[in-house]
Structures are given as structure tokens and as C-alpha cells.
Design a protein around this motif. Structure first.
Motif: not given
Length: 284
Positions: A1-8, A17-21
Motif C-alpha cells: 500500500m502507498n498510504p496517504e498521511m490522512t489514512a494513518f 501494513e504500509p510501505e514507507v518510501y
């Protein structure tokens, strides 16, 4: 997943579990996790080894390790990257360069922590052509849908898009079919209307005879412009009736035929099938 900061918050609530880039994303995620009183939340580190889409640069890994070790809100569970041209021999030197960069950076990350950090870089073509880079996991993409990314051949068809004939009418020569009178007939024709259109994911560029579907196993070209919910096909000379099935793609009409006609990739054809199209799943 490429998470948006509003979705934490959603990630935390549902244990996604998010990917962090990037450091910006990592710092924001750590801050939010600490605010929620969360510790050791699993994350997956994405490295940019040549795709230049998302990911930490390999040279950022020492700073990344330092940042990860300075907190306990998140914990790296895997590290991965993405191959750019593993399907083509002309890019083999670049692919091996990617693998070498990933090997060095991921090993550095692994050695910095006592727990197991999984590694993966291979896509469908990489699995077949670079078995030495399979590491702990692989990511089967278009191969999951039975299509080879190397030569666009169908390995094993796993999906069929089909509909039925709504109505059949006889239309005389020199008349037209569809919007803007694009479907100009040069002979007396039998024209079938089928309930599928561009809102369902049937690309408009297949219209006006560029593409075709199968009616009782025979080619039926699309006539005129494909409409939003319906399109018309020429069934002249085909033994068929209203209610008969129509195959848009499937065993006898591979999805790669459509993607080749559209000068695109099978992925685009598959992902264009809209959510309003009913799905039926079969399990052996």
C-alpha cells in the motif's frame, strides 16, 4: 500500500501494513503512531534502485537505519524494490545493476537489526529470468492472470469477460450504425446489440471495426462507435439469436489480442473492467 498521511488512523485500526518510501512519510507515521501510543507497528521499506517512482535511495539507508533505531513506534518487516526492465534482454545489464544495488542496501538494513527482515524484488519476469534474485519472496503480477510479461503470450487463461445479445436487427447497405453515423455499412447486414460499453471498460478504440468479439465462436466486429452501456457488432453470416453468449475476451479470444489492437498492455485491459461488471469466481 502507498498510504496517504490522512489514512494513518485507518492503518492502525485495521492493522494494515504500509510501505514507507521517504523520510517525510516515515517521520509523519512515527509521530502519529507515538500519538496513538502504538509500538512496533510493521512497515515495509521501499528502495529506489532505478525505477525512480517511489523509494529511498540506496545511499539513504545508513540515515534510514539511524532514524529507525531512534524510535520504537514502527519496525521494518521487509525491504523491497521494483525491477524496471526484467522482461527484456536489452535491459539485462541494468537489471543486474538494480539487483546489486538492492543486495548491498538491503543487506545493510538487515544487518542493523536482530529480527528477520524479508527481502523481495522480483516481478513476474524477474521470477523467470533472474531466479538468483528471488530472495525471501517474489511478487507475481501479470503472471497471476496467466499472461507472460516476456513475450505477451497467454500461459493459461484465468479470466473471461462475456455478455449476451440483446437484440438483432437487419440493416440495409449504405445505412449507418451508432453515434455520429460512424458505422457505415457496405452490405446488407445483421447487427446485434450487446449490453457492454465503455462504462464497463470496453475501450472505445476497439470500435469501428478495429476490434471484435466472439459470437458462437465466430468473429463479430464492432460496428460504429462503442456507446456507454451498449455496443453493436456485425453478426452477418453467424448463426445466432437474441440471448446467445458473446465473448469479449477469454479462452478463444486472448486478452492479449485486445491489448495488441489497442497498443497497450494486458494490465490496462484487465484493470479497465469497471466495478459494475458482475464477477463470478471459480475455485478448483
Amino acid at each position: 500500500m502507498n498510504p496517504e498521511m490522512t489514512a494513518f488512523k485507518t492503518l492502525f485500526d485495521y492493522k494494515l501494513e504500509p510501505e514507507v518510501y521517504s523520510f517525510h512519510l516515515l517521520d509523519a507515521l512515527i509521530k502519529e503512531a507515538e500519538k496513538e501510543g502504538i509500538t512496533n507497528f510493521p512497515i515495509h521499506i521501499k528502495l529506489d534502485t532505478g525505477m525512480h517512482r517511489l523509494g529511498f535511495a540506496p545511499e539513504d539507508v545508513p540515515a534510514l537505519i539511524k532514524r529507525l533505531k531512534g524510535q520504537n513506534a514502527v519496525i521494518p518487516r521487509s525491504v523491497f524494490s521494483h525491477m524496471v526492465g526484467s522482461d527484456s534482454e536489452q535491459f539485462d545489464a541494468f537489471t543486474r545493476k538494480q539487483i546489486a544495488a538492492f543486495e548491498e542496501a538491503s543487506t545493510l538494513l538487515q544487518n542493523a537489526f536482530p529480527h528477520k527482515i524479508l527481502r523481495h524484488i522480483c516481478n513476474s519476469a524477474g521470477i523467470e529470468r533472474f531466479p538468483e534474485a528471488q530472495y525471501d519472496m517474489v511478487r507475481l503480477g501479470i503472471g497471476l492472470y496467466g499472461v507472460s510479461p516476456i513475450d505477451n503470450s497467454v500461459i493459461n487463461n484465468v479470466s473471461t469477460l462475456k455478455t449476451t445479445i440483446l437484440q438483432i436487427r437487419n440493416v440495409p447497405a449504405d445505412d449507418t450504425v451508432g453515434y455520429s453515423r460512424k458505422g457505415h455499412l457496405t452490405r446488407d447486414s445483421r447487427i446485434a446489440a450487446i449490453p457492454i460499453g465503455y462504462a464497463d471498460g470496453l475501450n472505445r478504440h476497439l470500435g469501428n471495426g478495429k476490434g471484435y468479439c466472439l459470437v458462437n465462436g465466430q468473429k463479430a466486429p464492432y460496428v460504429g462507435n462503442i456507446c456507454m452501456d451498449v455496443c453493436m457488432v456485425d453478426v452477418t453470416g453467424i448463426d445466432c439469436k437474441e440471448g446467445d453468449p458473446v465473448i469479449i475476451f477469454g479462452d478463444e479470444l486472448p486478452i492479449t489480442v485486445l491489448s495488441d489492437l489497442l497498443e497497450t498492455i494486458p494490465y490496462e485491459v484487465l484493470t479497465s473492467v469497471s466495478s459494475r461488471v458482475k464477477r463470478i469466481y471459480f475455485q478448483d
